[in-house]
Design a protein around this motif. Structure first.
Motif, mmCIF file in Angstrom:
data_model
loop_
_atom_site.group_PDB
_atom_site.id
_atom_site.type_symbol
_atom_site.label_atom_id
_atom_site.label_comp_id
_atom_site.label_asym_id
_atom_site.label_seq_id
_atom_site.Cartn_x
_atom_site.Cartn_y
_atom_site.Cartn_z
ATOM 1 N N PRO A 84 -11.950 11.291 -6.342
ATOM 2 C CA PRO A 84 -11.288 9.992 -6.157
ATOM 3 C C PRO A 84 -10.491 9.928 -4.867
ATOM 4 O O PRO A 84 -10.129 10.956 -4.291
ATOM 5 C CB PRO A 84 -10.364 9.909 -7.375
ATOM 6 C CG PRO A 84 -9.995 11.346 -7.627
ATOM 7 C CD PRO A 84 -11.238 12.129 -7.332
ATOM 8 N N TYR A 85 -10.200 8.722 -4.449
ATOM 9 C CA TYR A 85 -9.463 8.473 -3.226
ATOM 10 C C TYR A 85 -8.291 7.528 -3.489
ATOM 11 O O TYR A 85 -8.254 6.791 -4.473
ATOM 12 C CB TYR A 85 -10.376 7.835 -2.173
ATOM 13 C CG TYR A 85 -11.580 8.654 -1.801
ATOM 14 C CD1 TYR A 85 -11.451 9.914 -1.245
ATOM 15 C CD2 TYR A 85 -12.872 8.161 -2.019
ATOM 16 C CE1 TYR A 85 -12.561 10.675 -0.894
ATOM 17 C CE2 TYR A 85 -13.989 8.907 -1.666
ATOM 18 C CZ TYR A 85 -13.829 10.159 -1.106
ATOM 19 O OH TYR A 85 -14.922 10.907 -0.767
ATOM 20 N N GLY A 86 -7.358 7.525 -2.535
ATOM 21 C CA GLY A 86 -6.323 6.510 -2.520
ATOM 22 C C GLY A 86 -5.062 6.853 -3.291
ATOM 23 O O GLY A 86 -4.977 7.852 -3.996
ATOM 24 N N ARG A 87 -4.085 5.985 -3.117
ATOM 25 C CA ARG A 87 -2.787 6.127 -3.758
ATOM 26 C C ARG A 87 -2.786 5.391 -5.089
ATOM 27 O O ARG A 87 -3.141 4.221 -5.164
ATOM 28 C CB ARG A 87 -1.698 5.554 -2.832
ATOM 29 C CG ARG A 87 -0.292 5.652 -3.406
ATOM 30 C CD ARG A 87 0.765 5.323 -2.375
ATOM 31 N NE ARG A 87 0.628 3.977 -1.830
ATOM 32 C CZ ARG A 87 1.514 3.431 -0.996
ATOM 33 N NH1 ARG A 87 2.559 4.135 -0.595
ATOM 34 N NH2 ARG A 87 1.334 2.210 -0.546
ATOM 35 N N PRO A 88 -2.359 6.050 -6.156
ATOM 36 C CA PRO A 88 -2.382 5.429 -7.486
ATOM 37 C C PRO A 88 -1.145 4.578 -7.748
ATOM 38 O O PRO A 88 -0.215 4.515 -6.927
ATOM 39 C CB PRO A 88 -2.414 6.636 -8.418
ATOM 40 C CG PRO A 88 -1.634 7.682 -7.679
ATOM 41 C CD PRO A 88 -1.957 7.468 -6.216
ATOM 42 N N PHE A 89 -1.135 3.941 -8.914
ATOM 43 C CA PHE A 89 0.055 3.245 -9.376
ATOM 44 C C PHE A 89 1.156 4.250 -9.699
ATOM 45 O O PHE A 89 0.886 5.378 -10.118
ATOM 46 C CB PHE A 89 -0.248 2.437 -10.645
ATOM 47 C CG PHE A 89 -1.137 1.252 -10.440
ATOM 48 C CD1 PHE A 89 -0.702 0.153 -9.710
ATOM 49 C CD2 PHE A 89 -2.407 1.209 -10.997
ATOM 50 C CE1 PHE A 89 -1.526 -0.955 -9.531
ATOM 51 C CE2 PHE A 89 -3.234 0.115 -10.826
ATOM 52 C CZ PHE A 89 -2.788 -0.968 -10.091
ATOM 53 N N THR A 90 2.392 3.821 -9.525
ATOM 54 C CA THR A 90 3.530 4.600 -9.991
ATOM 55 C C THR A 90 3.603 4.507 -11.509
ATOM 56 O O THR A 90 3.392 3.437 -12.079
ATOM 57 C CB THR A 90 4.835 4.060 -9.382
ATOM 58 O OG1 THR A 90 4.726 4.101 -7.952
ATOM 59 C CG2 THR A 90 6.029 4.880 -9.821
ATOM 60 N N ARG A 91 3.917 5.607 -12.161
ATOM 61 C CA ARG A 91 4.005 5.608 -13.614
ATOM 62 C C ARG A 91 5.186 4.752 -14.079
ATOM 63 O O ARG A 91 6.265 4.798 -13.491
ATOM 64 C CB ARG A 91 4.177 7.032 -14.127
ATOM 65 C CG ARG A 91 2.959 7.917 -13.897
ATOM 66 C CD ARG A 91 1.839 7.559 -14.846
ATOM 67 N NE ARG A 91 0.648 8.421 -14.647
ATOM 68 C CZ ARG A 91 -0.430 8.377 -15.401
ATOM 69 N NH1 ARG A 91 -0.484 7.491 -16.393
ATOM 70 N NH2 ARG A 91 -1.459 9.178 -15.176
ATOM 71 N N PRO A 92 4.999 3.977 -15.142
ATOM 72 C CA PRO A 92 6.090 3.122 -15.627
ATOM 73 C C PRO A 92 7.195 3.937 -16.289
ATOM 74 O O PRO A 92 6.954 5.027 -16.821
ATOM 75 C CB PRO A 92 5.394 2.213 -16.636
ATOM 76 C CG PRO A 92 4.209 2.994 -17.102
ATOM 77 C CD PRO A 92 3.759 3.791 -15.910
ATOM 78 N N THR A 93 8.400 3.369 -16.278
ATOM 79 C CA THR A 93 9.555 4.045 -16.870
ATOM 80 C C THR A 93 10.128 3.290 -18.056
ATOM 81 O O THR A 93 10.975 3.817 -18.779
ATOM 82 C CB THR A 93 10.665 4.218 -15.817
ATOM 83 O OG1 THR A 93 11.041 2.916 -15.324
ATOM 84 C CG2 THR A 93 10.181 5.067 -14.653
ATOM 85 N N GLY A 94 9.712 2.048 -18.260
ATOM 86 C CA GLY A 94 10.235 1.240 -19.360
ATOM 87 C C GLY A 94 9.193 0.242 -19.808
ATOM 88 O O GLY A 94 7.981 0.496 -19.731
#
Length: 251
Positions: A84-94
């Motif tokens: 895979p390539y690229g920057r992923p989503f940031t993991r949610p905190t709430g």
């Protein structure tokens, strides 16, 4: 470039002209990343994964020769991948909100979890996908023709919606829709972390050809996920893009 292959294990019709292909692939993929999918003799296209677990999937709508060939695949066919390539989503905190338009819900699907809420938009009820993936009462549907849910577009509904309880907001869909969401969120000065998954013409996927350049960023390496602050610096976003011939068109 080196490709791996996986065998299609299942196919599901999701909506009008949209299909999900399931396959086993051992690579670790984070939600929001993409792969380059190659069809021998036709070419390759970038696709986000709609499932990033051990059994993975892509959800695709036909928009050209390569995607058309992929949508025609059946269990037992080989699918060729690199990434895979690229920057992923940031993991949610709430508690978090997914805003998806049309087949753009495919890249948001791996983000669905017990704390997820969603606004899902499409032209008609036949074009809605993944609305059944959410817990009851946590998904809001809008259709342009009013055939299901709220009649109107994404922003029409968003203007009526309370965003104060969300720590993160994730957006993917047609660029004009995302641009409208971007402007609405900026006008309301929301406190949530906001991320958008963008799409651009992409040929290599690894930062060599620069065909996916937008506002000084390379979408394949710096994205495809960008924060709302990064979008502030992209004058092209929502306004223009390059097509296959290299010509710039107005959105």
């Amino acid at each position: 470039m080196s490709y791996e292959y996986a065998t299609v294990s299942g196919v599901k019709e999701e909506g009008r002209g949209v299909r999900t292909l399931w396959f086993q692939w051992e690579r670790k993929v984070e939600p929001g990343q993409f792969v380059m999918v190659w069809v021998p003799g036709l070419g390759e296209i970038p696709l986000s994964l709609s499932s990033t677990d051990h059994t993975k999937s892509i959800t695709i709508k036909s928009f050209g020769p390569v995607s058309e060939a992929i949508t025609r695949m059946s269990p037992g066919d080989r699918i060729y991948l690199r990434g895979p390539y690229g920057r992923p989503f940031t993991r949610p905190t709430g508690q978090y909100l997914l805003i998806g338009g049309g087949s753009g819900m495919a890249s948001l699907r791996p983000m669905v979890g017990p704390r997820a809420h969603a606004i899902i938009s499409a032209r008609s009820k036949d074009d809605l996908i993944f609305r059944d993936a959410f817990q009851p009462g946590r998904v809001h549907v809008t259709t342009d023709d009013g055939s299901e849910g709220f009649k109107g577009n994404t922003v029409d509904f968003l203007r009526t919606f309370d965003l104060s309880g969300f720590t993160e907001i994730y957006v993917c869909g047609p660029e004009r829709m995302m641009f409208s969401v971007y402007r609405e969120l900026r006008s309301r000065q929301v406190n949530a972390r906001v991320e958008f998954s963008l799409e651009r013409l992409m040929k290599c996927g690894i930062g060599l050809c620069d065909s996916c350049s937008i506002g000084g960023y390379q979408l394949c390496r710096d994205g495809p996920v960008f924060s709302i602050d990064e979008l502030d610096r992209m004058e092209e976003f929502g306004r223009s893009r390059l097509v296959e011939s290299g010509r710039r068109i107005t959105l």
